[in-house]
Design an enzyme around this catalytic site. Sequence first.
Site, PDB file in Angstrom:
ATOM      1  N   ASP A  18      89.973  17.937 -32.700  1.00  0.00           N
ATOM      2  CA  ASP A  18      89.354  18.823 -31.724  1.00  0.00           C
ATOM      3  C   ASP A  18      88.522  17.944 -30.794  1.00  0.00           C
ATOM      4  O   ASP A  18      88.247  16.777 -31.116  1.00  0.00           O
ATOM      5  CB  ASP A  18      88.485  19.840 -32.462  1.00  0.00           C
ATOM      6  CG  ASP A  18      87.598  20.629 -31.533  1.00  0.00           C
ATOM      7  OD1 ASP A  18      88.134  21.262 -30.597  1.00  0.00           O
ATOM      8  OD2 ASP A  18      86.365  20.609 -31.724  1.00  0.00           O
ATOM      9  N   ASP A  20      85.476  19.272 -28.280  1.00  0.00           N
ATOM     10  CA  ASP A  20      84.080  19.697 -28.165  1.00  0.00           C
ATOM     11  C   ASP A  20      83.438  19.833 -29.538  1.00  0.00           C
ATOM     12  O   ASP A  20      83.892  20.599 -30.382  1.00  0.00           O
ATOM     13  CB  ASP A  20      83.994  21.032 -27.420  1.00  0.00           C
ATOM     14  CG  ASP A  20      84.461  20.915 -25.981  1.00  0.00           C
ATOM     15  OD1 ASP A  20      83.843  20.145 -25.221  1.00  0.00           O
ATOM     16  OD2 ASP A  20      85.446  21.575 -25.615  1.00  0.00           O
ATOM     17  N   ASP A 161      85.193  20.862 -35.915  1.00  0.00           N
ATOM     18  CA  ASP A 161      83.843  21.301 -36.281  1.00  0.00           C
ATOM     19  C   ASP A 161      83.700  22.816 -36.328  1.00  0.00           C
ATOM     20  O   ASP A 161      82.593  23.321 -36.529  1.00  0.00           O
ATOM     21  CB  ASP A 161      82.826  20.731 -35.283  1.00  0.00           C
ATOM     22  CG  ASP A 161      82.946  21.395 -33.909  1.00  0.00           C
ATOM     23  OD1 ASP A 161      84.069  21.428 -33.360  1.00  0.00           O
ATOM     24  OD2 ASP A 161      81.925  21.881 -33.393  1.00  0.00           O
TER      25      ASP A 161
END
Length: 224
Positions: A18, A20, A161
């Site tokens: 991922d 961001d 996250d």
Amino acid sequence: MTRLNRLIPQNIKAIIFDMDGTLCLPQPWMFPAMRQAIGLHDKSIDILQFIEDLPTLEEKLLAEKRIHDVEVKAMEEMKPQPGLVELMKYLTLNNYSKNICTRNILPPVNNLIKKFLPTEWSNFDYILTRDFRPTKPNPDPLLHIAKLLNLEPQQLIMVGDSFDDMKSGHSAGCFTILLKNHVNGHLLSEHKELIDVAVDYLNEIIPLLQGDEAVAESLAISSA
């Protein structure tokens, strides 16, 4: 570092990241700012789905412009995750395929790569943005990358996250690694079944890939 379900298999060939909050530090203000910009006050509704469900093309384009403006501001304030360069160097030198799957757009991804990664460690085989539908938390983008790489999902790791990252990775059959931060700790209790390992820093992934027994024994929490 926290062991939840299992250790990294030794047949891993590729890592999907991922962006961001994973390759760059979290910007907790960004998603609330997007919701405010498009008038979405129900937190249970996905931002991209909300835009897709708007009744007219004009409304969709306006909403897309408004979240794009937020993303540009976030891009300007972007900072890299600790351990980013060290991990990318290790993966490159050890012939792991590096890939990105993000619900963001391409310019912030390119900005991160250009700004924070030395050229010799900056190659990514495939980068999927939200232009690929359906997006995370569906498994489809990860399965698509696996197919492009001619690999089985079990040979891939999804590093992220968020719930979307872990759900997408688990559903696709990938090994999942949660990068912990100050806002996602609830995932370790509420969605533990989706997470194989949780780390505090990106470079903690290196000894796990190396099969370091000392690191494995130091992992604090089992899946029991």
